[in-house]
Enzyme design. Structure first.
Site, PDB file in Angstrom:
ATOM      1  N   ASP A 161       4.686  -7.973   1.359  1.00  0.00           N
ATOM      2  CA  ASP A 161       4.983  -7.014   0.297  1.00  0.00           C
ATOM      3  C   ASP A 161       6.247  -6.234   0.643  1.00  0.00           C
ATOM      4  O   ASP A 161       6.741  -6.313   1.763  1.00  0.00           O
ATOM      5  CB  ASP A 161       3.797  -6.083  -0.003  1.00  0.00           C
ATOM      6  CG  ASP A 161       3.412  -5.175   1.153  1.00  0.00           C
ATOM      7  OD1 ASP A 161       3.899  -5.392   2.277  1.00  0.00           O
ATOM      8  OD2 ASP A 161       2.626  -4.240   0.936  1.00  0.00           O
ATOM      9  N   PHE A 164      12.090  -9.408   3.549  1.00  0.00           N
ATOM     10  CA  PHE A 164      12.687  -9.168   4.870  1.00  0.00           C
ATOM     11  C   PHE A 164      14.048  -8.470   4.819  1.00  0.00           C
ATOM     12  O   PHE A 164      14.573  -8.050   5.843  1.00  0.00           O
ATOM     13  CB  PHE A 164      12.805 -10.463   5.698  1.00  0.00           C
ATOM     14  CG  PHE A 164      11.484 -11.040   6.092  1.00  0.00           C
ATOM     15  CD1 PHE A 164      10.784 -10.575   7.196  1.00  0.00           C
ATOM     16  CD2 PHE A 164      10.905 -12.059   5.344  1.00  0.00           C
ATOM     17  CE1 PHE A 164       9.546 -11.085   7.551  1.00  0.00           C
ATOM     18  CE2 PHE A 164       9.661 -12.589   5.686  1.00  0.00           C
ATOM     19  CZ  PHE A 164       8.990 -12.100   6.789  1.00  0.00           C
ATOM     20  N   HIS A 216       4.188 -14.560  12.607  1.00  0.00           N
ATOM     21  CA  HIS A 216       5.043 -13.581  11.928  1.00  0.00           C
ATOM     22  C   HIS A 216       6.072 -13.019  12.913  1.00  0.00           C
ATOM     23  O   HIS A 216       5.770 -12.849  14.102  1.00  0.00           O
ATOM     24  CB  HIS A 216       4.188 -12.440  11.367  1.00  0.00           C
ATOM     25  CG  HIS A 216       4.891 -11.615  10.340  1.00  0.00           C
ATOM     26  ND1 HIS A 216       5.739 -10.576  10.689  1.00  0.00           N
ATOM     27  CD2 HIS A 216       4.889 -11.673   8.993  1.00  0.00           C
ATOM     28  CE1 HIS A 216       6.223 -10.036   9.584  1.00  0.00           C
ATOM     29  NE2 HIS A 216       5.728 -10.676   8.538  1.00  0.00           N
TER      30      HIS A 216
END
Length: 227
Positions: free
Chosen positions: A70, A83, A193
């Site tokens: 998000d 990002f 991640h």
């Protein structure tokens, strides 16, 4: 006051997603966002930037998809690209790790002092967040708003209508989207991640060089990852 109903989206996406925009759940998203704004809640990004990823990369030009969860939830950070942050903002921690990987993976890459990834978008890198909005200082606050259904449809549409797209799925959340993608038509790259919370496990995945190699095999231009 900016209204969510005023948001415009690039024409090829408007056509491709026409059925989604008419669905009850999407009408509900607009109504919920409008209600939150009227309550005085601060929503990111600004209305005109909610579909920034779409407006920067028409559907037919998508070559790489980098999926985020998000938007950033601090002032002036979110501008509709996963990002990425505007030139004036500090480089977020996860993006700093992405830059570290690029330094080791792409010859000649020099870590920039900014976190603006628009140069990638201009080359066909679709920087999609699974939720397109968030409330100020409340990470994940709109994950149940209905955006997930919409962006799942977006991922499915890219998979169905295009060939030879690279999907970079970072973290368990993003990896769950692999089921929406035809792995026979596209390249799916998975990694942990890039968040510092994952330590250095993101580093060494070579996703950027793998993406370029694949794109060239497909007869497409490689991405110039330098910023």
């Amino acid at each position: 006051m900016e209204k969510i109903t005023d948001v415009q989206i690039e024409e090829s996406w408007k056509v491709a997603l026409q059925e989604e925009f008419q669905q009850d759940y999407f009408v509900a998203i607009k109504q919920k966002l409008k209600a939150e704004i009227e309550e005085g809640k601060v929503i990111y990004p600004k209305g005109k930037l909610i579909f920034n990823a779409f407006n920067q990369v028409p559907l037919a030009q998508v070559k790489v998809v980098i999926l985020g969860q998000d938007p950033y939830h601090g002032p002036n950070q979110a501008h509709g690209l996963s990002f990425s942050v505007p030139m004036t903002e500090r480089v977020p921690a996860s993006l700093r790790n992405v830059y570290k990987e690029l330094e080791s993976d792409i010859e000649g890459f020099v870590k920039p002092k900014h976190g603006n990834l628009e140069a990638w978008a201009k080359q066909g890198v679709f920087l999609l967040n699974a939720s397109l909005t968030v409330e100020h200082k409340k990470a994940g606050s709109h994950k149940k708003l209905g955006w997930m259904k919409f962006t799942d449809a977006v991922i499915q549409k890219i998979s169905d209508e295009l060939d030879g797209v690279v999907f970079m799925l970072w973290g368990n959340f993003a990896k769950q989207k692999a089921s929406l993608i035809d792995g026979n038509k596209h390249l799916i790259l998975e990694a942990v991640h890039p968040s510092p919370l994952a330590g250095n496990k993101f580093l060494g995945n070579k996703h950027f060089s793998q993406a370029n190699e694949y794109l060239q095999q497909q007869g497409k231009n490689a991405i110039d990852w330098k910023l």
